[in-house]
Scaffold this motif. Structure first.
Motif, PDB file in Angstrom:
ATOM      1  N   LYS A   1       0.831  -1.207   0.000  1.00 55.79           N
ATOM      2  CA  LYS A   1       0.000   0.000   0.000  1.00 55.79           C
ATOM      3  C   LYS A   1       0.873   1.267   0.000  1.00 55.79           C
ATOM      4  O   LYS A   1       0.497   2.291  -0.559  1.00 55.79           O
ATOM      5  N   TYR A   2       2.048   1.185   0.603  1.00 63.65           N
ATOM      6  CA  TYR A   2       2.917   2.347   0.787  1.00 63.65           C
ATOM      7  C   TYR A   2       4.097   2.392  -0.182  1.00 63.65           C
ATOM      8  O   TYR A   2       4.656   3.452  -0.441  1.00 63.65           O
ATOM      9  N   ALA A   3       4.479   1.240  -0.707  1.00 65.55           N
ATOM     10  CA  ALA A   3       5.699   1.144  -1.507  1.00 65.55           C
ATOM     11  C   ALA A   3       5.720   2.027  -2.755  1.00 65.55           C
ATOM     12  O   ALA A   3       6.744   2.671  -3.023  1.00 65.55           O
ATOM     13  N   PRO A   4       4.634   2.107  -3.561  1.00 64.16           N
ATOM     14  CA  PRO A   4       4.727   2.924  -4.768  1.00 64.16           C
ATOM     15  C   PRO A   4       5.111   4.390  -4.488  1.00 64.16           C
ATOM     16  O   PRO A   4       5.926   4.961  -5.219  1.00 64.16           O
ATOM     17  N   LYS A   5       4.588   4.970  -3.424  1.00 59.83           N
ATOM     18  CA  LYS A   5       4.923   6.359  -3.093  1.00 59.83           C
ATOM     19  C   LYS A   5       6.395   6.483  -2.702  1.00 59.83           C
ATOM     20  O   LYS A   5       7.082   7.423  -3.116  1.00 59.83           O
ATOM     21  N   LEU A   6       6.896   5.536  -1.895  1.00 54.18           N
ATOM     22  CA  LEU A   6       8.297   5.591  -1.484  1.00 54.18           C
ATOM     23  C   LEU A   6       9.225   5.380  -2.674  1.00 54.18           C
ATOM     24  O   LEU A   6      10.266   6.039  -2.786  1.00 54.18           O
ATOM     25  N   ILE A   7       8.846   4.511  -3.590  1.00 57.10           N
ATOM     26  CA  ILE A   7       9.641   4.297  -4.804  1.00 57.10           C
ATOM     27  C   ILE A   7       9.661   5.577  -5.636  1.00 57.10           C
ATOM     28  O   ILE A   7      10.707   5.993  -6.136  1.00 57.10           O
ATOM     29  N   GLU A   8       8.519   6.210  -5.760  1.00 52.64           N
ATOM     30  CA  GLU A   8       8.432   7.479  -6.497  1.00 52.64           C
ATOM     31  C   GLU A   8       9.346   8.537  -5.881  1.00 52.64           C
ATOM     32  O   GLU A   8       9.936   9.355  -6.588  1.00 52.64           O
ATOM     33  N   LEU A   9       9.502   8.489  -4.554  1.00 55.32           N
ATOM     34  CA  LEU A   9      10.348   9.465  -3.857  1.00 55.32           C
ATOM     35  C   LEU A   9      11.831   9.101  -3.871  1.00 55.32           C
ATOM     36  O   LEU A   9      12.647   9.824  -3.312  1.00 55.32           O
ATOM     37  N   GLY A  10      12.178   7.970  -4.495  1.00 52.83           N
ATOM     38  CA  GLY A  10      13.592   7.649  -4.657  1.00 52.83           C
ATOM     39  C   GLY A  10      14.082   6.366  -4.043  1.00 52.83           C
ATOM     40  O   GLY A  10      15.262   6.025  -4.172  1.00 52.83           O
ATOM     41  N   LEU A  11      13.220   5.598  -3.364  1.00 53.66           N
ATOM     42  CA  LEU A  11      13.623   4.305  -2.819  1.00 53.66           C
ATOM     43  C   LEU A  11      14.036   3.404  -3.974  1.00 53.66           C
ATOM     44  O   LEU A  11      13.336   3.302  -4.978  1.00 53.66           O
ATOM     45  N   LYS A  12      15.182   2.742  -3.857  1.00 55.87           N
ATOM     46  CA  LYS A  12      15.700   1.919  -4.961  1.00 55.87           C
ATOM     47  C   LYS A  12      15.718   0.435  -4.675  1.00 55.87           C
ATOM     48  O   LYS A  12      15.811  -0.365  -5.600  1.00 55.87           O
ATOM     49  N   GLY A  13      15.650   0.034  -3.423  1.00 52.69           N
ATOM     50  CA  GLY A  13      15.676  -1.379  -3.108  1.00 52.69           C
ATOM     51  C   GLY A  13      14.773  -1.714  -1.945  1.00 52.69           C
ATOM     52  O   GLY A  13      14.604  -0.907  -1.024  1.00 52.69           O
ATOM     53  N   MET A  14      14.180  -2.901  -2.007  1.00 49.75           N
ATOM     54  CA  MET A  14      13.356  -3.424  -0.924  1.00 49.75           C
ATOM     55  C   MET A  14      13.736  -4.875  -0.737  1.00 49.75           C
ATOM     56  O   MET A  14      13.993  -5.577  -1.722  1.00 49.75           O
ATOM     57  N   ILE A  15      13.768  -5.316   0.523  1.00 46.70           N
ATOM     58  CA  ILE A  15      14.107  -6.701   0.839  1.00 46.70           C
ATOM     59  C   ILE A  15      13.004  -7.261   1.731  1.00 46.70           C
ATOM     60  O   ILE A  15      12.633  -6.642   2.729  1.00 46.70           O
TER      61      ILE A  15
END
Length: 185
Positions: free
Chosen positions: A87-101
């Protein structure tokens, strides 16, 4: 299959070189955040506030580590189910997050955001929490202390083992594996 060694935080060249199925050892700096921290970050953004960390180029590990025992940097640190952060990941990716584990599948909206904004999703092996913890060389709570194990930690990792599940090209290792199984069976 060879293992790729990546220094964190990410740069664009590293991301473009990763493909679903690649085995990777991560070394450097990353953050932890689970459900409660993601919810709080999202609420902060909706209220017009700033995140407590700079996520540009960064990686977030979906984990709620257990308390460390004497002589340990951190307790068990196995991945949690990533879908709870979708639910939250797309916004954080848009803000520059590059990796998730984490572990488990991601929703299509997350995969679309990863492809559009160039981010990757790694799986860490569930059930290997004690082994993974050995890759963590430093752990410090840096935000949301009141959330306990769901606080945001800053981790320094060395040769942290992960597998690329979703790359910047839209590939999905889980889907590829299912397709190979269907063809072979």
């Amino acid at each position: 299959m060879s293992v790729k060694e990546i220094s964190l935080p990410f740069n664009e060249d590293q991301l473009s070189d990763l493909r679903s199925g690649d085995r990777v050892l991560l070394t450097g700096s990353l953050f932890t955040a689970r459900d409660a921290a993601h919810r709080r970050m999202f609420e902060t953004l909706e209220a017009g506030g700033d995140l407590p960390i700079s996520i540009t180029g960064q990686t977030i590990y979906y984990v709620g580590p257990t308390p460390s025992k004497p002589g340990q940097v951190i307790g068990s640190a196995g991945p949690t189910t990533s879908g709870r952060m979708d639910k939250y990941a797309p916004k954080l990716i848009e803000l520059g997050l590059k990796g998730m584990i984490g572990k488990g599948r991601r929703q299509q909206a997350v995969k679309d955001a990863m492809q559009k904004h160039k981010a990757v999703y790694f799986a860490a092996v569930g059930g290997a929490a004690a082994l993974i913890a050995k890759s963590i060389k430093k752990a410090e709570v840096i935000a949301y202390h009141d959330l306990g194990s769901e606080a945001i930690y800053h981790l320094e990792v060395e040769r942290f083992p992960v597998i690329v599940i979703n790359d910047i090209y839209g590939s999905d290792l889980y889907e590829e594996g299912e397709e190979r199984f269907r063809i072979e069976s």
